[in-house]
Structures are given as structure tokens and as C-alpha cells.
Design a protein around this motif. Structure first.
Motif, PDB file in Angstrom:
ATOM      1  N   TRP A   1      42.184  53.676  49.526  1.00  0.00           N
ATOM      2  CA  TRP A   1      41.764  53.690  47.733  1.00  0.00           C
ATOM      3  C   TRP A   1      40.569  54.918  47.696  1.00  0.00           C
ATOM      4  O   TRP A   1      39.805  55.072  48.548  1.00  0.00           O
ATOM      5  N   PRO A   2      40.755  55.281  46.440  1.00  0.00           N
ATOM      6  CA  PRO A   2      39.945  56.554  46.132  1.00  0.00           C
ATOM      7  C   PRO A   2      38.494  56.245  45.878  1.00  0.00           C
ATOM      8  O   PRO A   2      37.307  56.837  45.688  1.00  0.00           O
ATOM      9  N   GLY A   3      38.051  54.886  45.928  1.00  0.00           N
ATOM     10  CA  GLY A   3      36.646  54.559  45.657  1.00  0.00           C
ATOM     11  C   GLY A   3      35.616  54.946  47.034  1.00  0.00           C
ATOM     12  O   GLY A   3      36.264  55.043  48.098  1.00  0.00           O
ATOM     13  N   LEU A   4      34.481  54.678  46.905  1.00  0.00           N
ATOM     14  CA  LEU A   4      33.412  54.968  47.819  1.00  0.00           C
ATOM     15  C   LEU A   4      33.537  53.829  49.140  1.00  0.00           C
ATOM     16  O   LEU A   4      33.828  52.774  48.519  1.00  0.00           O
ATOM     17  N   GLY A   5      33.708  54.507  50.277  1.00  0.00           N
ATOM     18  CA  GLY A   5      33.795  53.509  51.493  1.00  0.00           C
ATOM     19  C   GLY A   5      35.092  53.012  51.880  1.00  0.00           C
ATOM     20  O   GLY A   5      35.171  52.444  52.975  1.00  0.00           O
ATOM     21  N   ALA A   6      36.089  53.347  51.314  1.00  0.00           N
ATOM     22  CA  ALA A   6      37.421  53.004  51.593  1.00  0.00           C
ATOM     23  C   ALA A   6      37.898  53.482  52.573  1.00  0.00           C
ATOM     24  O   ALA A   6      37.543  54.840  52.991  1.00  0.00           O
ATOM     25  N   GLN A   7      38.784  52.648  53.426  1.00  0.00           N
ATOM     26  CA  GLN A   7      39.567  53.165  54.718  1.00  0.00           C
ATOM     27  C   GLN A   7      41.003  52.850  54.651  1.00  0.00           C
ATOM     28  O   GLN A   7      41.416  52.182  53.689  1.00  0.00           O
ATOM     29  N   GLU A   8      41.681  53.671  55.331  1.00  0.00           N
ATOM     30  CA  GLU A   8      43.428  53.459  55.274  1.00  0.00           C
ATOM     31  C   GLU A   8      43.561  52.159  55.801  1.00  0.00           C
ATOM     32  O   GLU A   8      44.708  51.605  55.337  1.00  0.00           O
ATOM     33  N   HIS A   9      42.975  51.541  56.574  1.00  0.00           N
ATOM     34  CA  HIS A   9      43.293  50.162  57.313  1.00  0.00           C
ATOM     35  C   HIS A   9      42.679  49.137  56.498  1.00  0.00           C
ATOM     36  O   HIS A   9      42.603  47.857  56.976  1.00  0.00           O
ATOM     37  N   ASP A  10      42.138  49.100  55.335  1.00  0.00           N
ATOM     38  CA  ASP A  10      41.548  48.218  54.657  1.00  0.00           C
ATOM     39  C   ASP A  10      42.545  47.231  54.102  1.00  0.00           C
ATOM     40  O   ASP A  10      43.676  47.298  54.121  1.00  0.00           O
ATOM     41  N   THR A  11      42.041  45.783  54.096  1.00  0.00           N
ATOM     42  CA  THR A  11      42.877  44.551  53.734  1.00  0.00           C
ATOM     43  C   THR A  11      42.506  44.228  52.533  1.00  0.00           C
ATOM     44  O   THR A  11      41.185  44.475  51.955  1.00  0.00           O
ATOM     45  N   TRP A  12      43.405  43.734  51.632  1.00  0.00           N
ATOM     46  CA  TRP A  12      43.247  43.087  50.560  1.00  0.00           C
ATOM     47  C   TRP A  12      43.290  41.743  50.113  1.00  0.00           C
ATOM     48  O   TRP A  12      44.110  40.959  50.781  1.00  0.00           O
ATOM     49  N   PHE A  13      42.398  41.179  49.160  1.00  0.00           N
ATOM     50  CA  PHE A  13      42.450  39.923  48.528  1.00  0.00           C
ATOM     51  C   PHE A  13      42.600  39.944  47.249  1.00  0.00           C
ATOM     52  O   PHE A  13      42.048  40.858  46.467  1.00  0.00           O
ATOM     53  N   THR A  14      43.273  38.795  46.514  1.00  0.00           N
ATOM     54  CA  THR A  14      42.711  38.906  45.282  1.00  0.00           C
ATOM     55  C   THR A  14      42.026  37.525  44.825  1.00  0.00           C
ATOM     56  O   THR A  14      42.190  36.281  45.315  1.00  0.00           O
ATOM     57  N   CYS A  15      41.064  37.511  43.797  1.00  0.00           N
ATOM     58  CA  CYS A  15      40.428  36.148  43.485  1.00  0.00           C
ATOM     59  C   CYS A  15      40.656  36.056  41.957  1.00  0.00           C
ATOM     60  O   CYS A  15      40.292  36.823  41.338  1.00  0.00           O
ATOM     61  N   THR A  16      41.019  34.940  41.842  1.00  0.00           N
ATOM     62  CA  THR A  16      41.489  34.450  40.237  1.00  0.00           C
ATOM     63  C   THR A  16      40.450  33.234  39.827  1.00  0.00           C
ATOM     64  O   THR A  16      40.346  32.305  40.403  1.00  0.00           O
ATOM     65  N   LEU A  17      39.810  33.763  38.737  1.00  0.00           N
ATOM     66  CA  LEU A  17      39.045  32.646  38.174  1.00  0.00           C
ATOM     67  C   LEU A  17      39.664  32.270  36.868  1.00  0.00           C
ATOM     68  O   LEU A  17      39.999  33.105  35.943  1.00  0.00           O
ATOM     69  N   ARG A  18      39.679  30.941  36.776  1.00  0.00           N
ATOM     70  CA  ARG A  18      40.350  30.477  35.546  1.00  0.00           C
ATOM     71  C   ARG A  18      39.286  29.560  35.017  1.00  0.00           C
ATOM     72  O   ARG A  18      38.977  28.579  35.508  1.00  0.00           O
ATOM     73  N   HIS A  19      39.225  29.513  33.469  1.00  0.00           N
ATOM     74  CA  HIS A  19      38.352  28.610  32.781  1.00  0.00           C
ATOM     75  C   HIS A  19      39.227  27.499  32.728  1.00  0.00           C
ATOM     76  O   HIS A  19      40.459  27.181  32.119  1.00  0.00           O
ATOM     77  N   ALA A  20      38.604  26.183  32.930  1.00  0.00           N
ATOM     78  CA  ALA A  20      39.268  24.760  32.603  1.00  0.00           C
ATOM     79  C   ALA A  20      39.710  24.449  31.478  1.00  0.00           C
ATOM     80  O   ALA A  20      40.779  23.938  31.456  1.00  0.00           O
ATOM     81  N   ASP A  21      39.251  25.075  30.536  1.00  0.00           N
ATOM     82  CA  ASP A  21      39.560  24.960  29.097  1.00  0.00           C
ATOM     83  C   ASP A  21      40.597  26.129  28.492  1.00  0.00           C
ATOM     84  O   ASP A  21      40.971  26.261  27.345  1.00  0.00           O
ATOM     85  N   GLY A  22      41.068  26.940  29.361  1.00  0.00           N
ATOM     86  CA  GLY A  22      42.178  27.994  28.861  1.00  0.00           C
ATOM     87  C   GLY A  22      41.411  29.082  28.381  1.00  0.00           C
ATOM     88  O   GLY A  22      42.011  29.573  27.396  1.00  0.00           O
ATOM     89  N   LEU A  23      40.022  29.427  28.303  1.00  0.00           N
ATOM     90  CA  LEU A  23      39.550  30.556  27.731  1.00  0.00           C
ATOM     91  C   LEU A  23      39.731  31.778  28.313  1.00  0.00           C
ATOM     92  O   LEU A  23      39.980  32.723  27.488  1.00  0.00           O
ATOM     93  N   PHE A  24      39.860  31.716  29.525  1.00  0.00           N
ATOM     94  CA  PHE A  24      40.194  33.140  30.182  1.00  0.00           C
ATOM     95  C   PHE A  24      40.764  32.930  31.622  1.00  0.00           C
ATOM     96  O   PHE A  24      40.828  31.811  31.958  1.00  0.00           O
ATOM     97  N   VAL A  25      41.281  33.985  31.935  1.00  0.00           N
ATOM     98  CA  VAL A  25      41.757  34.164  33.378  1.00  0.00           C
ATOM     99  C   VAL A  25      41.534  35.568  33.932  1.00  0.00           C
ATOM    100  O   VAL A  25      41.912  36.634  33.228  1.00  0.00           O
ATOM    101  N   ILE A  26      40.774  35.745  35.136  1.00  0.00           N
ATOM    102  CA  ILE A  26      40.289  36.758  35.605  1.00  0.00           C
ATOM    103  C   ILE A  26      40.982  36.989  37.037  1.00  0.00           C
ATOM    104  O   ILE A  26      40.684  36.059  37.838  1.00  0.00           O
ATOM    105  N   THR A  27      41.472  38.195  37.315  1.00  0.00           N
ATOM    106  CA  THR A  27      42.110  38.363  38.686  1.00  0.00           C
ATOM    107  C   THR A  27      41.194  39.621  39.192  1.00  0.00           C
ATOM    108  O   THR A  27      41.514  40.789  38.521  1.00  0.00           O
ATOM    109  N   SER A  28      40.494  39.294  40.246  1.00  0.00           N
ATOM    110  CA  SER A  28      39.785  40.396  40.860  1.00  0.00           C
ATOM    111  C   SER A  28      40.569  40.865  42.158  1.00  0.00           C
ATOM    112  O   SER A  28      40.870  40.165  42.822  1.00  0.00           O
ATOM    113  N   PHE A  29      40.437  42.252  42.493  1.00  0.00           N
ATOM    114  CA  PHE A  29      40.829  42.753  43.577  1.00  0.00           C
ATOM    115  C   PHE A  29      39.743  43.108  44.685  1.00  0.00           C
ATOM    116  O   PHE A  29      38.937  43.840  44.395  1.00  0.00           O
ATOM    117  N   LEU A  30      39.770  42.249  45.777  1.00  0.00           N
ATOM    118  CA  LEU A  30      38.814  42.479  46.835  1.00  0.00           C
ATOM    119  C   LEU A  30      39.125  43.314  48.101  1.00  0.00           C
ATOM    120  O   LEU A  30      40.316  43.164  48.519  1.00  0.00           O
TER     121      LEU A  30
END
Length: 434
Positions: free
Chosen positions: A111-140
Motif C-alpha cells: 500500500w502506498p501509504g506511510l508505514g505500509a508493508q508487503e505482508h500487511d493484512t486487511w480488515f473492513t469495518c462497516t458502520l450502519r445507521h439503525a435508521d438507514g441514514l448512512f453506511v460507511i465501509t472503512s479499510f483497516l
């Protein structure tokens, strides 16, 4: 200190300070880690079992102590991308947080960002609003202390212990504030899709697709590396920089505009997408073929029609009821109602009629009849009603009606007796002698 006690103390502290309960002011979120275990069955096919595990998403700095050492902690350290920035005043109890492992599908690159390594592992964090106002998917991004042998994907995940703390940073997110859209016909609709990356992405691809039934149409495609753009509806100026707006503006909506719109944003090796479901809904216009009051004589008949016009989608529920004017009894549903067939108009909308033949009796006088129409576009059913008055045939109203009719007939007879002789004389005068 137990995790539940930490939650209670934190919520009490937030409640004591005005505005502090907003999620931007909190340093953690309770989450659920959906872990995957893949194995081969007796036929050699891969089978996946999902395990739901309690987890905590904690915002802070590297070296911070886990708020709850007895659970899995994802310690999200400083980054240019902060998912909390995009949550507009939502409260903790309005959010659903879910973390998944993420596979790069065989793409191995740093990943071209600061501190990244070739052997990094990845997670997604999804935040959903209970009333359906938004959905956010972040890559960790997580850099393990000991690299996993081989490729880190769904067949070779590194195990996570129940009390482990994983240091992560958010490098990219994709969000929508219109996960479900309901819109009428002939409207201009904007489908929201936004992204943020921790660096100016030179290899950014944005695409919109429409999926409906068996169709899959590409509406827009843009690749920043080549500068190639296909389709329209997205402002290209919004795709520049590390924070971008990839929202799609639809042309005037039709019934064929319904479907699932997919916004995808990819910066290799990450690929984020959101499904936006668009429902086209047009409310029925309900009317009766009679006024708000109907007067009949005892034994009279009247066809009563309730029309639901120009609605979409097709499903509609129409019923006729009657009730005393004082409302003392529950409405009685009429069982002699007939229905027309659905009429399909050129604009894609439908119409339907529900009608019955009203046989007036003196016992029916004073009742209120109403048609109730329910449709998915309506929050509450529409009611159209009329009040029925029934009089005896020998009553003053009936007598007055009889006098008027008799008077009309008498006048017509007199006119005919006067005019017919004159017409006969005129015809004789015009006859030529031979």
C-alpha cells in the motif's frame, strides 16, 4: 474492570456533558467480528463457517492500553482518514459496527501509504445507521509482528485470540447516505457515494452499475490512470484529490429506473462498493363517482365506484366498508364488491376500480360508506367516503319529486297540443294543387 462497566461509565459521562454523546467525541465502539473458517468438505469443495465474536473498535495511538483487555481490540491509530468524521452526530445506540477480514484476491502489493508493508493484512469495518441514514465501509490495515506464511487470504487467515489487540490504521473508506431511495416519477434523483483515501490515489477507478432482474448495465466508468471516462452522471471534478464525491445524478425517473445501483471505488489492492436500492413509488389518486352525500328513495339502486388511479408499483389493496354515522360500532366490510382488471398506462402506472351496487333500504339511512386504499407509497391508507340518506317513496321529498315530474309531463303535453295543429295547417298551406 469489566467491559460492560466501562460502557456504563462512559455513557454516564457522555450524558453529563451536553453534546458529548455524539460519536465523534467517543473513543471506542462496540463491534462484532465476523470471523471466517474455511475448510474442504468430502467432495473437495470449500465450505465457510462464520463465527460472531465480541470486539471493540478503539480510537487512539500506538501504545495505548486496551479499554477492555478481555476482548478482541482493534486499536485504530492516527490516520488522515477518520471514519468518525463522516458520522453526523449519530449516537452509539444508533450504530451497528461489524468487522470482517478482507482478502486482496491474490493481489500482492505494498500500500502506498506511510508505514505500509508487503505482508500487511486487511480488515473492513462497516458502520450502519439503525435508521438507514448512512453506511460507511472503512479499510483497516494491520501489520502483524510475525508475517503469515504464504498468502494471507480466506484459506490462510492468521488466528486471532480472544484477548488480542490489533494495531490498525484506516487507509480508505467508501460511504453512502442514500442506501435506500424512494422516489416518484419524473423526478431528478441524486445517489450519494463518497470516498476518502490516505494519499492522493494515482490509480483510482470509479464505476456505477445498474442491476435489475437479469440485466447488468454500466452507467459510468472512470479510471484516473488512463483518464478514460465512459458514461455520464458523475462530476469528474469531484473525483480529484484524496477525498472525493462520486455521487450519481439520474435522469428523470421512470418506472424502469427501479433497481440496485452499485457504486464501486477501487485503489489496488482495495475494492470498496455500496449497493443503493432505488424504489420508484407513485401514490394513487383516489376518487368516487358520487358526491360526499347520496340521497336515494327506499328500494332505489346506485352503482358506487372507487377509483385508484396512476399508482406504481402494481400492488394495491382496495376495500369498501360501512359504519353508523355516530361511529359506535366497528366498520363492516362489504362482501359484494367487484373489481376491474388492472389498467396499465403508457407511463408505466396502473389503475384499478372497486365497485358495488347499493340497494337502498330505510335501515341503511344514516350510514357512512367509505373506500380504503392501501399502497406501499402511502404511510397511511387513503379514505374516501359518502353519507347515505334513504327516504320513503311517499315522503315529502318523494312527493315533491313526483309533482315535479308530473308537472314537466303536463307542460310537454300542453306544448304539443298547441304546436301540432299549427304545424298541420302550415303543411296544408304549402301543398301545391294539381
Amino acid at each position: 474492570m469489566s467491559f460492560n462497566l466501562i460502557i456504563i461509565l462512559n455513557l454516564l459521562h457522555c450524558a453529563a456533558v451536553p453534546g458529548l454523546r455524539a460519536i465523534q467525541q467517543l473513543s471506542w465502539l462496540p463491534c462484532r467480528l465476523v470471523d471466517e473458517h474455511v475448510s474442504l468438505n468430502s467432495e473437495g469443495h470449500a465450505e465457510t463457517q462464520y463465527e460472531h465474536r465480541e470486539a471493540l473498535l478503539q480510537f487512539g495511538h500506538q501504545g495505548d492500553t486496551a479499554l477492555n483487555p478481555n476482548t478482541i481490540t482493534f486499536l485504530n491509530t492516527g490516520s488522515k482518514v477518520d471514519m468518525r468524521k463522516y458520522i453526523d452526530g449519530a449516537l452509539v445506540d444508533q450504530l451497528e459496527c461489524e468487522i470482517h477480514r478482507y482478502s486482496t484476491q491474490g493481489i500482492q502489493m505494498r500500500w502506498p501509504g506511510l508505514g505500509a508493508q508487503e505482508h500487511d493484512t486487511w480488515f473492513t469495518c462497516t458502520l450502519r445507521h439503525a435508521d438507514g441514514l448512512f453506511v460507511i465501509t472503512s479499510f483497516l490495515r494491520h501489520t502483524p509482528a510475525t508475517p503469515t506464511p504464504g498468502q494471507a487470504d480466506f484459506r490462510n487467515w492468521a488466528p486471532i485470540s480472544d484477548r488480542e489487540t490489533l494495531i490498525t490504521s484506516t487507509v480508505m473508506l467508501v460511504l453512502t447516505r442514500t442506501p435506500v431511495v424512494r422516489v416518484g416519477l419524473l423526478k431528478h434523483q441524486n445517489l450519494h457515494c463518497q470516498f476518502a483515501v490516505d494519499h492522493k490515489a494515482a490509480d483510482l477507478t470509479v464505476e456505477w452499475r445498474l442491476q435489475r432482474r437479469s440485466e447488468r448495465l454500466t452507467l459510468f466508468h472512470h479510471a484516473s490512470r488512463t483518464g478514460q471516462t465512459v458514461g455520464s452522471g458523475v462530476a469528474l471534478r469531484g473525483l480529484k484529490g484524496s477525498e472525493g464525491d462520486a455521487s450519481l445524478t439520474l435522469p428523470v425517473t421512470k418506472t424502469t429506473s427501479e433497481g440496485t445501483y452499485v457504486c464501486t471505488v477501487s485503489v489496488p489492492p482495495l475494492f470498496g462498493s455500496h449497493d443503493i436500492i432505488l424504489h420508484v413509488m407513485e401514490s394513487p389518486r383516489v376518487s368516487l363517482n358520487i358526491d360526499s352525500t347520496l340521497s336515494l328513495v327506499d328500494g332505489g339502486e346506485q352503482k358506487v365506484v372507487c377509483l385508484a388511479d396512476n399508482y406504481f408499483p402494481l400492488d394495491v389493496d382496495m376495500e369498501w366498508f360501512r359504519e353508523p354515522s355516530d361511529g359506535g360500532l366497528l366498520p363492516e366490510k362489504l362482501d359484494n364488491v367487484l373489481y376491474s382488471s388492472h389498467r396499465h398506462h403508457q407511463d408505466g402506472t396502473y389503475s384499478l376500480s372497486a365497485f358495488f351496487l347499493l340497494h337502498a333500504t330505510l335501515q341503511d339511512s344514516g350510514y357512512k360508506y367509505f373506500c380504503r386504499v392501501s399502497h406501499s407509497s402511502l404511510r397511511m391508507p387513503v379514505r374516501k367516503s359518502f353519507a347515505l340518506t334513504v327516504t320513503e317513496f311517499g315522503s315529502w321529498n318523494s312527493l315533491l319529486w313526483l309533482v315535479l315530474v308530473s308537472g314537466f309531463i303536463l307542460v310537454m303535453v300542453i306544448i304539443l297540443r298547441v304546436t301540432l295543429p299549427r304545424l298541420t295547417l302550415g303543411r296544408r298551406a304549402n301543398q301545391k294543387p294539381y
